[in-house]
Design an enzyme around this catalytic site. Structure first.
Site, PDB file in Angstrom:
ATOM      1  N   ARG A  55       0.826  -1.223   0.000  1.00  0.00           N
ATOM      2  CA  ARG A  55       0.000   0.000   0.000  1.00  0.00           C
ATOM      3  C   ARG A  55       0.849   1.258   0.000  1.00  0.00           C
ATOM      4  NH1 ARG A  55      -5.324  -1.468   1.788  1.00  0.00           N
ATOM      5  NH2 ARG A  55      -5.949   0.637   2.361  1.00  0.00           N
ATOM      6  N   ASN A  65     -12.061  14.745   3.674  1.00  0.00           N
ATOM      7  CA  ASN A  65     -12.972  13.657   3.320  1.00  0.00           C
ATOM      8  C   ASN A  65     -14.405  14.119   3.546  1.00  0.00           C
ATOM      9  OD1 ASN A  65     -13.826  10.940   2.744  1.00  0.00           O
ATOM     10  ND2 ASN A  65     -14.029  10.557   4.933  1.00  0.00           N
ATOM     11  N   HIS A  97     -18.225  12.509   4.459  1.00  0.00           N
ATOM     12  CA  HIS A  97     -18.761  11.271   5.042  1.00  0.00           C
ATOM     13  C   HIS A  97     -20.259  11.435   5.317  1.00  0.00           C
ATOM     14  CE1 HIS A  97     -18.676   7.521   7.277  1.00  0.00           C
ATOM     15  NE2 HIS A  97     -19.418   8.115   8.186  1.00  0.00           N
ATOM     16  N   GLY A 114      -6.822   7.436  10.926  1.00  0.00           N
ATOM     17  CA  GLY A 114      -7.943   6.630  11.403  1.00  0.00           C
ATOM     18  C   GLY A 114      -9.049   6.496  10.369  1.00  0.00           C
ATOM     19  N   ASP A 138     -12.385   7.658   9.207  1.00  0.00           N
ATOM     20  CA  ASP A 138     -13.310   8.790   9.323  1.00  0.00           C
ATOM     21  C   ASP A 138     -13.084   9.577  10.606  1.00  0.00           C
ATOM     22  OD1 ASP A 138     -14.513   8.155   6.862  1.00  0.00           O
ATOM     23  OD2 ASP A 138     -15.707   6.608   7.830  1.00  0.00           O
TER      24      ASP A 138
END
Ligand code: GRF
Length: 178
Positions: free
Chosen positions: A55, A97, A99, A133, A135
């Site tokens: 990754r 991000n 969500h 982490g 979200d």
């Protein structure tokens, strides 16, 4: 200049483009992501995990490509993989991000279904800075939406996404102005 990461349908990418924000690159972890078709003239690239030995190497290649396209702010718009520290260190305090819940409640990939199962009266959209982490990371903005008695996952997610499409371009625009 904004780099957008996508995995799915790309309605949030569309909202950023429609708002006229300076999207300079769109990257995906899935070559087949329908979101890539929304990019139009904006350069796109796919970074599938299978093509790399781990990754961190994949994320390093993706970060190199995004920087080469001029991206300084990164938006995860339905990007369904965790990012490694290798990636985050390349864009300090500049990865956001979106969500579909009022975080910190209901993190994770099944937030809409879990909110319905829990019988919450209210849901919403959250835009936050990304850390290592799931979200987690400082919340930048939220918009609330009601949950109706006859909601299905589809109807609730559609209402939340309408809020996302208002919230995300506003917050990203503010971030780019700083
Ligand atoms: C959105 O609900 C977003 O909050 C979540 O994934 C969904 C992506 O939708 N992380 P789209 O690909 O932007 O349409």
């Amino acid at each position: 200049m904004i780099g957008v990461l996508v995995s799915g349908t790309g309605t949030n990418l569309q909202a950023l483009l429609d708002a006229g924000l300076p999207v300079s690159a769109v990257a995906s972890n899935r070559r087949a992501a329908p979101a890539l078709e929304r990019a139009g003239p904006v350069p796109t690239a796919s970074f599938e995990l299978d093509d790399y030995s781990d990754r961190a190497l994949r994320d390093a290649a993706m970060a190199d490509w995004l920087r080469a396209q001029g991206a300084r702010v990164i938006v995860l718009a339905g990007y369904m993989h965790l990012l490694t520290p290798t990636f985050l260190e390349r864009f300090p305090d500049a990865v956001v991000n979106v969500h579909p819940s009022l975080l910190p409640a209901f993190p994770g990939a099944h937030a809409v279904e879990e909110q319905l199962a829990a019988g919450v009266a209210e849901s919403g959209a959250t835009v936050h800075l990304v850390d290592e982490g799931v979200d987690s990371g400082p919340i930048l903005a939220q918009e609330r939406v009601p949950v109706r008695a006859d909601d299905t996952a589809e109807t609730l997610h559609a209402r939340i996404k309408a809020a996302e499409h208002r919230l995300l371009p506003r917050v990203v625009g503010e971030l780019c102005a700083h």
